[in-house]
Design a protein around this motif. Sequence first.
Motif, PDB file in Angstrom:
ATOM      1  N   GLN A  38       0.835  -1.193   0.000  1.00  9.44           N
ATOM      2  CA  GLN A  38       0.000   0.000   0.000  1.00  9.44           C
ATOM      3  C   GLN A  38       0.870   1.243   0.000  1.00  9.44           C
ATOM      4  OE1 GLN A  38      -2.662   0.629   3.382  1.00  9.44           O
ATOM      5  NE2 GLN A  38      -4.106   1.721   2.080  1.00  9.44           N
ATOM      6  N   LYS A  42      -3.361   5.479  -1.137  1.00  8.21           N
ATOM      7  CA  LYS A  42      -3.847   4.584  -2.195  1.00  8.21           C
ATOM      8  C   LYS A  42      -4.446   3.314  -1.589  1.00  8.21           C
ATOM      9  CE  LYS A  42      -1.877   6.959  -5.677  1.00  8.21           C
ATOM     10  NZ  LYS A  42      -0.649   6.480  -6.324  1.00  8.21           N
ATOM     11  N   GLY A  43      -5.175   2.572  -2.407  1.00  8.96           N
ATOM     12  CA  GLY A  43      -5.688   1.294  -1.955  1.00  8.96           C
ATOM     13  C   GLY A  43      -4.617   0.221  -2.012  1.00  8.96           C
ATOM     14  N   PRO A  44      -4.743  -0.833  -1.217  1.00  4.03           N
ATOM     15  CA  PRO A  44      -3.759  -1.923  -1.252  1.00  4.03           C
ATOM     16  C   PRO A  44      -3.694  -2.588  -2.624  1.00  4.03           C
ATOM     17  CG  PRO A  44      -5.118  -2.059   0.720  1.00  4.03           C
ATOM     18  CD  PRO A  44      -5.753  -1.036  -0.175  1.00  4.03           C
TER      19      PRO A  44
ATOM     20  N   LEU B  90     -12.100   1.764   2.278  1.00  2.00           N
ATOM     21  CA  LEU B  90     -11.655   0.946   1.158  1.00  2.00           C
ATOM     22  C   LEU B  90     -12.711  -0.074   0.796  1.00  2.00           C
ATOM     23  CD1 LEU B  90      -8.043   0.494   2.430  1.00  2.00           C
ATOM     24  CD2 LEU B  90      -8.635   1.500   0.218  1.00  2.00           C
ATOM     25  N   GLY B 105     -10.184  -1.015  -4.287  1.00  2.00           N
ATOM     26  CA  GLY B 105     -10.298   0.251  -4.974  1.00  2.00           C
ATOM     27  C   GLY B 105      -9.305   1.253  -4.409  1.00  2.00           C
ATOM     28  N   PRO B 106      -9.323   2.488  -4.955  1.00  2.00           N
ATOM     29  CA  PRO B 106      -8.345   3.504  -4.549  1.00  2.00           C
ATOM     30  C   PRO B 106      -8.653   4.174  -3.212  1.00  2.00           C
ATOM     31  CG  PRO B 106      -9.779   4.371  -6.228  1.00  2.00           C
ATOM     32  CD  PRO B 106     -10.130   2.921  -6.088  1.00  2.00           C
TER      33      PRO B 106
END
Lengths: 113, 113
Positions: A38, A42-44, B90, B105-106
């Motif tokens: 990650q 931001k998303g993982p 998330l 997702g972001p």
Amino acid sequence: EDQVTQSPEALRLQEGESSSLNCSYTVSGLRGLFWYRQDPGKGPEFLFTLYSAGEEKEKERLKATLTKKESFLHITAPKPEDSATYLCAVQAINSNSGYALNFGKGTSLLVTP
Amino acid sequence: DGGITQSPKYLFRKEGQNVTLSCEQNLNHDAMYWYRQDPGQGLRLIYYSQIVNDFQKGDIAEGYSVSREKKESFPLTVTSAQKNPTAFYLCASSIRDRQETQYFGPGTRLLVL
């Protein structure tokens, strides 16, 4: 109760200095163990899934291994772009939450030039 | 490109207000999940859905609600009953089979005014 513990919380490496991140888990029955990367805000991003003890998977400078109690993420000759938080998660058999993941708190990795 | 989209990227909530976070996926995945991420903590499960028109509470569902009217969409409403909503939210999805990887997702960052 299922538990996932990651260590260290933070790790600083020089470029090229190899090391390992640890994920210890306690689960009644392991369906799968997942590693994610990650970046801040931001998303993982999915890296690996491991299903049984003895399994290993590799991707570029990363290698994930699994035993019955823990998983290691080995980073060989890291580069600054490997800097990120690395998350470990387990998916348990007979979970009360379907196929949801139980996450550790992550290891924050900083690789300096 | 197949993937998961979340909107908005940032969301501001006034006291007493309900707000809705959007999550859409075009991966043809059956299962969808909402997690909450707070600094220094692992991701925690809010709600999950394994099939259209069905969803289940996760570990921290109080103050949240969801719907799953379409396979592609799983919106999350943060209600005024959630007293500490500031967090990074998330959304994830996966094939509804065992051991399948969840893709994220972001994220949406929710802030309270």
